[in-house]
Structure formats: C-alpha cells, structure tokens
Design a protein around this motif. Structure first.
Motif, PDB file in Angstrom:
ATOM      1  N   PHE A  80      60.980 -33.451  56.692  1.00 32.86           N
ATOM      2  CA  PHE A  80      61.456 -32.349  55.850  1.00 32.86           C
ATOM      3  C   PHE A  80      60.416 -31.233  55.753  1.00 32.86           C
ATOM      4  CE2 PHE A  80      59.128 -35.162  53.066  1.00 32.86           C
ATOM      5  CZ  PHE A  80      58.422 -34.301  52.242  1.00 32.86           C
ATOM      6  N   GLU A  81      60.928 -30.033  55.511  1.00 30.10           N
ATOM      7  CA  GLU A  81      60.100 -28.852  55.257  1.00 30.10           C
ATOM      8  C   GLU A  81      60.712 -28.102  54.087  1.00 30.10           C
ATOM      9  OE1 GLU A  81      59.540 -26.565  58.804  1.00 30.10           O
ATOM     10  OE2 GLU A  81      58.828 -28.290  59.934  1.00 30.10           O
ATOM     11  N   ALA A  82      60.127 -26.984  53.711  1.00 32.32           N
ATOM     12  CA  ALA A  82      60.608 -26.218  52.559  1.00 32.32           C
ATOM     13  C   ALA A  82      62.047 -25.766  52.717  1.00 32.32           C
ATOM     14  CB  ALA A  82      59.703 -25.018  52.307  1.00 32.32           C
ATOM     15  N   ASP A  83      62.493 -25.502  53.933  1.00 35.89           N
ATOM     16  CA  ASP A  83      63.864 -25.030  54.141  1.00 35.89           C
ATOM     17  C   ASP A  83      64.828 -26.144  54.539  1.00 35.89           C
ATOM     18  OD1 ASP A  83      62.859 -25.481  56.665  1.00 35.89           O
ATOM     19  OD2 ASP A  83      63.531 -23.564  57.494  1.00 35.89           O
ATOM     20  N   THR A  84      64.431 -27.395  54.367  1.00 34.59           N
ATOM     21  CA  THR A  84      65.283 -28.539  54.677  1.00 34.59           C
ATOM     22  C   THR A  84      66.207 -28.830  53.500  1.00 34.59           C
ATOM     23  OG1 THR A  84      63.528 -29.522  56.030  1.00 34.59           O
ATOM     24  CG2 THR A  84      65.318 -30.978  55.333  1.00 34.59           C
ATOM     25  N   VAL A 104      48.288 -35.380  38.092  1.00 33.92           N
ATOM     26  CA  VAL A 104      49.463 -34.528  38.232  1.00 33.92           C
ATOM     27  C   VAL A 104      50.594 -35.258  38.941  1.00 33.92           C
ATOM     28  CG1 VAL A 104      50.387 -32.454  39.362  1.00 33.92           C
ATOM     29  CG2 VAL A 104      48.194 -32.359  38.204  1.00 33.92           C
ATOM     30  N   MET A 105      51.790 -35.176  38.340  1.00 29.50           N
ATOM     31  CA  MET A 105      53.032 -35.633  38.959  1.00 29.50           C
ATOM     32  C   MET A 105      53.756 -34.375  39.407  1.00 29.50           C
ATOM     33  SD  MET A 105      54.648 -38.646  39.258  1.00 29.50           S
ATOM     34  CE  MET A 105      55.657 -38.516  40.720  1.00 29.50           C
ATOM     35  N   ALA A 106      54.168 -34.314  40.674  1.00 34.74           N
ATOM     36  CA  ALA A 106      54.816 -33.121  41.217  1.00 34.74           C
ATOM     37  C   ALA A 106      56.061 -33.515  42.001  1.00 34.74           C
ATOM     38  CB  ALA A 106      53.833 -32.362  42.108  1.00 34.74           C
ATOM     39  N   PHE A 107      57.067 -32.643  41.982  1.00 36.03           N
ATOM     40  CA  PHE A 107      58.324 -32.898  42.670  1.00 36.03           C
ATOM     41  C   PHE A 107      58.786 -31.672  43.438  1.00 36.03           C
ATOM     42  CE2 PHE A 107      58.354 -35.676  38.967  1.00 36.03           C
ATOM     43  CZ  PHE A 107      58.868 -36.864  39.440  1.00 36.03           C
ATOM     44  N   GLU A 108      59.339 -31.902  44.622  1.00 38.63           N
ATOM     45  CA  GLU A 108      60.087 -30.891  45.356  1.00 38.63           C
ATOM     46  C   GLU A 108      61.553 -31.220  45.140  1.00 38.63           C
ATOM     47  OE1 GLU A 108      59.405 -30.482  49.587  1.00 38.63           O
ATOM     48  OE2 GLU A 108      57.268 -30.920  49.320  1.00 38.63           O
ATOM     49  N   ILE A 109      62.358 -30.218  44.784  1.00 41.05           N
ATOM     50  CA  ILE A 109      63.785 -30.432  44.567  1.00 41.05           C
ATOM     51  C   ILE A 109      64.527 -29.605  45.614  1.00 41.05           C
ATOM     52  CG2 ILE A 109      65.663 -30.342  42.902  1.00 41.05           C
ATOM     53  CD1 ILE A 109      63.027 -29.836  40.923  1.00 41.05           C
ATOM     54  N   ASN A 152      69.506 -21.823  38.564  1.00 36.54           N
ATOM     55  CA  ASN A 152      69.950 -22.013  39.945  1.00 36.54           C
ATOM     56  C   ASN A 152      68.780 -21.946  40.911  1.00 36.54           C
ATOM     57  OD1 ASN A 152      72.700 -22.250  39.307  1.00 36.54           O
ATOM     58  ND2 ASN A 152      72.934 -20.037  39.256  1.00 36.54           N
ATOM     59  N   HIS A 153      68.962 -22.577  42.064  1.00 37.98           N
ATOM     60  CA  HIS A 153      67.980 -22.501  43.145  1.00 37.98           C
ATOM     61  C   HIS A 153      67.869 -21.052  43.610  1.00 37.98           C
ATOM     62  CE1 HIS A 153      66.898 -26.636  44.421  1.00 37.98           C
ATOM     63  NE2 HIS A 153      68.077 -26.972  43.948  1.00 37.98           N
ATOM     64  N   MET A 154      66.654 -20.541  43.737  1.00 35.40           N
ATOM     65  CA  MET A 154      66.427 -19.210  44.293  1.00 35.40           C
ATOM     66  C   MET A 154      66.218 -19.302  45.806  1.00 35.40           C
ATOM     67  SD  MET A 154      66.872 -17.549  41.626  1.00 35.40           S
ATOM     68  CE  MET A 154      66.521 -15.896  42.152  1.00 35.40           C
ATOM     69  N   GLY A 155      65.869 -20.462  46.288  1.00 30.61           N
ATOM     70  CA  GLY A 155      65.703 -20.755  47.712  1.00 30.61           C
ATOM     71  C   GLY A 155      66.221 -22.160  47.952  1.00 30.61           C
ATOM     72  N   THR A 156      65.873 -22.727  49.072  1.00 37.05           N
ATOM     73  CA  THR A 156      66.314 -24.093  49.372  1.00 37.05           C
ATOM     74  C   THR A 156      65.614 -25.115  48.494  1.00 37.05           C
ATOM     75  OG1 THR A 156      66.708 -23.457  51.663  1.00 37.05           O
ATOM     76  CG2 THR A 156      66.538 -25.810  51.217  1.00 37.05           C
ATOM     77  N   THR A 157      64.338 -24.864  48.181  1.00 34.71           N
ATOM     78  CA  THR A 157      63.526 -25.843  47.461  1.00 34.71           C
ATOM     79  C   THR A 157      62.868 -25.217  46.243  1.00 34.71           C
ATOM     80  OG1 THR A 157      63.059 -26.960  49.553  1.00 34.71           O
ATOM     81  CG2 THR A 157      61.626 -27.496  47.711  1.00 34.71           C
ATOM     82  N   ALA A 158      62.889 -25.946  45.143  1.00 35.20           N
ATOM     83  CA  ALA A 158      62.149 -25.577  43.936  1.00 35.20           C
ATOM     84  C   ALA A 158      61.064 -26.627  43.738  1.00 35.20           C
ATOM     85  CB  ALA A 158      63.075 -25.524  42.725  1.00 35.20           C
ATOM     86  N   TYR A 159      60.006 -26.248  43.029  1.00 38.76           N
ATOM     87  CA  TYR A 159      58.843 -27.119  42.861  1.00 38.76           C
ATOM     88  C   TYR A 159      58.519 -27.251  41.384  1.00 38.76           C
ATOM     89  CZ  TYR A 159      58.489 -25.838  47.759  1.00 38.76           C
ATOM     90  OH  TYR A 159      58.777 -25.622  49.083  1.00 38.76           O
ATOM     91  N   VAL A 195      61.437 -35.079  46.464  1.00 35.99           N
ATOM     92  CA  VAL A 195      60.203 -35.684  46.959  1.00 35.99           C
ATOM     93  C   VAL A 195      59.240 -35.725  45.784  1.00 35.99           C
ATOM     94  CG1 VAL A 195      58.343 -35.556  48.662  1.00 35.99           C
ATOM     95  CG2 VAL A 195      60.588 -34.585  49.193  1.00 35.99           C
ATOM     96  N   ALA A 196      58.542 -36.836  45.599  1.00 36.12           N
ATOM     97  CA  ALA A 196      57.606 -36.982  44.484  1.00 36.12           C
ATOM     98  C   ALA A 196      56.188 -37.187  45.005  1.00 36.12           C
ATOM     99  CB  ALA A 196      58.006 -38.174  43.614  1.00 36.12           C
ATOM    100  N   TYR A 197      55.231 -36.580  44.299  1.00 38.01           N
ATOM    101  CA  TYR A 197      53.812 -36.687  44.637  1.00 38.01           C
ATOM    102  C   TYR A 197      53.031 -37.040  43.372  1.00 38.01           C
ATOM    103  CZ  TYR A 197      55.279 -33.704  48.544  1.00 38.01           C
ATOM    104  OH  TYR A 197      55.919 -33.175  49.641  1.00 38.01           O
ATOM    105  N   PHE A 198      52.004 -37.848  43.540  1.00 36.12           N
ATOM    106  CA  PHE A 198      51.074 -38.121  42.445  1.00 36.12           C
ATOM    107  C   PHE A 198      49.686 -37.762  42.951  1.00 36.12           C
ATOM    108  CE2 PHE A 198      48.337 -40.325  39.543  1.00 36.12           C
ATOM    109  CZ  PHE A 198      49.004 -40.234  38.331  1.00 36.12           C
TER     110      PHE A 198
END
Length: 158
Positions: A102-106, A135-140, A51-58, A85-88
């Motif tokens: 968007f921000e971390a709490d969005t 690196v491939m990175a995602f904010e969920i 489960n999500h511990m906050g609004t966003t997981a990384y 959100v995806a980052y390369f």
C-alpha cells in the motif's frame, strides 16, 4: 494461571481527541515517530473528522506509559469503513483491508462495517515502548466511492 488486565486506557472511543492530517498535501515521512511535531495538525474528536480530502487521512495520539515494567501489551480495537494501518512508535503493528504494498493513494480492498471492531495487540517490548511518551498512529484509507471519514479506537494496557 491468572490473567491480569489494567484499568489504564490511553485512548477511548467517543472520548479522546486525535491529531488529524486530512489534506491533499503529502504527510511528512516521519509522521509516525515519537519525535514528530504535530502542532500544525488539527485536534478533533473522531466524530468530527468529516470527509476524506484525499485517499488517506492520518491520525496520531500520544500514549503515556506510567511504568513500562508494569505493562506488556496494548490491546486495541478500532472501527473504520475502508482500510486502516496502525503504527506504534513508528513500527507497523496492524493492517486491515489493504494490499501488502500500500501507498498513500491506495484505496481499501473492500468496505468494512464500522459497527464491527477489528482488534489487535501491540507487544510493547518489541515495538520500542518506553516509560513516558509514546505514539499510536493510524492511516485511514477510503474505499472506492466513499467520502465519509470513519475512524475511532480504544486501547487498554494489559
């Protein structure tokens, strides 16, 4: 005209492990960069995220490119239930179900059906891809009222 696809899959749904930061504490500002040290992050398969511990997981995954001159695009399909959100190599390459600012709490703008994949393409010459480590990175981002952390992705070079 011919189209050539690769059989090189740097990450695959239900197969690969991801580096996960799913905490109330803020993530480091450079978490999407190749040089970021993610040794303190958990390593888990996507089905084990919980489960999500906050609004966003990384999440992050190292992407090794054998020879940059052989690959021009990374085709990605991703599943999620909120926003993503995806980052390369630190560059934003895709955003789904999130406002422009968007921000971390969005929270996500709407729920997304995780059985329907969102797809995007990363044009490697424009995102600083190199032979070797990338690196491939995602904010969920969760949607309001949601706690389950649903995410997974597959990438294939073209």
């Amino acid at each position: 005209m011919t189209t050539m696809f690769s059989s090189v899959i740097p990450f695959q749904i239900e197969y690969d492990s991801w580096k996960l930061w799913n905490k109330q504490e803020a993530v480091a500002a450079d978490w999407t960069s190749v040089s970021f040290d993610d040794a303190a992050w958990e390593t888990k398969k996507a089905a084990e995220f919980g489960n999500h511990m906050g609004t966003t997981a990384y999440v992050r995954h190292e992407v090794t490119i054998p020879a940059i001159e052989d690959y021009y695009v990374l085709n990605v399909r991703v599943k999620y239930t909120g926003g993503v959100v995806a980052y390369f190599n630190g560059r934003l390459v895709a955003r789904f179900n999130l406002a422009d600012d968007f921000e971390a709490d969005t929270e996500a703008t709407a729920a997304h059906d995780a059985t329907l994949f969102s797809k995007f393409h990363v044009v490697l010459p424009t995102v600083g891809a190199v032979t070797g480590k990338n690196v491939m990175a995602f904010e969920i981002h969760r949607v309001a009222g949601q706690s389950e952390l649903v995410f997974d992705a597959t990438g294939v070079f073209g």
